[in-house]
Scaffold this motif. Structure first.
Motif, PDB file in Angstrom:
ATOM      1  N   GLN A  50       0.811  -1.216   0.000  1.00  0.00           N
ATOM      2  CA  GLN A  50       0.000   0.000   0.000  1.00  0.00           C
ATOM      3  C   GLN A  50       0.846   1.268   0.000  1.00  0.00           C
ATOM      4  N   GLU A  73      -8.897  -7.824  -1.333  1.00  0.00           N
ATOM      5  CA  GLU A  73      -9.916  -6.802  -1.047  1.00  0.00           C
ATOM      6  C   GLU A  73      -9.266  -5.439  -0.858  1.00  0.00           C
ATOM      7  N   ARG A  76      -8.162  -3.779  -4.141  1.00  0.00           N
ATOM      8  CA  ARG A  76      -9.198  -3.823  -5.178  1.00  0.00           C
ATOM      9  C   ARG A  76      -9.119  -2.628  -6.138  1.00  0.00           C
ATOM     10  N   GLU A  77      -8.688  -1.444  -5.648  1.00  0.00           N
ATOM     11  CA  GLU A  77      -8.696  -0.238  -6.471  1.00  0.00           C
ATOM     12  C   GLU A  77      -7.453  -0.091  -7.343  1.00  0.00           C
ATOM     13  N   ARG A  78      -6.534  -1.031  -7.305  1.00  0.00           N
ATOM     14  CA  ARG A  78      -5.327  -0.906  -8.108  1.00  0.00           C
ATOM     15  C   ARG A  78      -5.645  -1.043  -9.591  1.00  0.00           C
ATOM     16  N   ASP A  79      -4.697  -0.657 -10.438  1.00  0.00           N
ATOM     17  CA  ASP A  79      -4.800  -0.923 -11.869  1.00  0.00           C
ATOM     18  C   ASP A  79      -4.409  -2.381 -12.081  1.00  0.00           C
ATOM     19  N   ARG A  80      -5.364  -3.228 -12.370  1.00  0.00           N
ATOM     20  CA  ARG A  80      -5.122  -4.675 -12.418  1.00  0.00           C
ATOM     21  C   ARG A  80      -4.258  -5.100 -13.602  1.00  0.00           C
TER      22      ARG A  80
END
Length: 352
Positions: A50, A73, A76-80
């Protein structure tokens, strides 16, 4: 073989079994990766993820809290695509697989691991993420270039518009500041009416071209010091159509379409006694109703070789008196609430 451009990729391993973590770490270094960081403490690993940039995560699912699902979880907001996750776990059941992939895992490998296969998957994920980042960089560079080009074109466009409007006003003994005041005042009124910001800006740019058709009117009529004859007045009225034709023939442009609309209709009157078409009420486009009001007010307040300028009080009284006659009552009400701001525009853009 690992592409040399990927040697600096930042890879993280989180596995609570230190032997597994050490094996993966050494294998990744052997394939040429120089920035590999392993965590057997999942909480410590999550905090690091993080707080730091990374490219690939090899994540066990079955660990003490936070387990792999909890970590997914949290990420979750990362660029996958740029930050990929390979789930490396002993949980091989379909429910765990579906849950892990649904929470953001990019790939799923069950233990015991086929190490050569895992390293191939690592390479593929890193290459895919690298390609994605390169495409993003290229897109951003192109976006910046397009934006820069657009700004240059807009500035050039505005300069041509101002030159065209000034040409008409100088021909009619007006001033360059007059057309600027019309644009600023029209924008103030449009804002007061609650018009969208994009339309307000278009009106600010289009309004100064309202009298561009005067380019096509003979000087002896435009500059006649006395009252025009009926025939001369009919000729003068043609400047509305001429202006519309000049601007309408300039190609497809929302700005020039609005300017043509204003040029054609800004001498129409709310009560239907205007020209060239005798439009009445809301038949007159809102843009022209606004500019008509701004143009008359500025003309009344301005000193010209053939007349002194009116006081603010006298001009404002006239505007109110013409509400429902020459001017749209709703637009007059908005203008009346903005007289102080309009006078400030006049002071800032004074002819002196």
């Amino acid at each position: 073989m690992l592409n040399s451009t990927l040697h600096g990729a930042r890879v993280v391993i989180i596995d609570d079994v230190q032997a597994n973590m050490r094996l993966l770490e050494s294998s990744l270094r052997t394939m040429g990766l120089g920035q590999v960081r392993g965590f057997s403490d999942s909480a410590e690993g999550l905090r690091w993820l993080q707080d730091n940039p990374w490219d690939l995560l090899l994540l066990d699912l079955d660990m003490p809290e936070p387990d792999g699902f909890t970590i997914l979880e949290a990420l979750r907001e990362r660029d996958r695509t740029a930050q990929q996750v390979i789930l490396v776990t002993a949980l091989g059941d379909a429910a765990s697989r579906r849950r892990g992939l649904d929470l953001g895992g990019n790939d799923y490998v069950t233990k015991p691991v086929d190490l050569p296969e895992l390293l191939l998957r690592v390479r593929n994920c890193l290459e895919f993420g690298h390609t994605h980042r390169m495409l993003l960089r290229e897109r951003n560079v192109l976006d910046e270039r397009v934006q820069e080009r657009t700004l240059r074109l807009r500035d050039s466009y505005r300069a041509v518009i101002r030159a065209l409007a000034r040409a008409a006003d100088y021909k009619d003994n007006e001033t360059g500041k007059h057309i600027m005041r019309i644009g600023e005042t029209a924008a103030l009124i449009a804002q007061g009416l609650g018009a969208p910001a994009t339309w307000v800006e278009l009106l600010r740019l289009a309004a100064p071209m309202h009298d561009v058709g005067k380019i096509g009117i003979a000087d002896q009529i435009l500059r006649k010091p006395g009252k025009l004859s009926e025939e001369e007045f009919r000729t003068m009225q043609e400047h509305a159509r001429i202006g519309s034709q000049i601007l309408s023939d300039s190609g497809r442009s929302s700005l020039l379409e609005l300017a043509a609309e204003i040029a054609l209709n800004h001498h129409e009157k709310w009560d239907g006694t205007g020209y060239p078409s005798g439009l009445q009420g809301e038949q007159i486009p809102l843009s022209a109703r606004i500019v008509a009001l701004c143009d008359v007010y500025d003309a009344l307040r301005s000193e010209r070789p053939y007349k002194p300028g009116w006081t603010a009080e006298r001009a404002q009284a006239f505007i109110r008196e013409q509400s429902g006659k020459h001017f749209d009552p709703a637009v007059v009400r908005v203008m009346a609430g903005l007289f102080d701001e309009i006078e400030l525009v006049r002071a800032t853009l004074s002819d002196d």
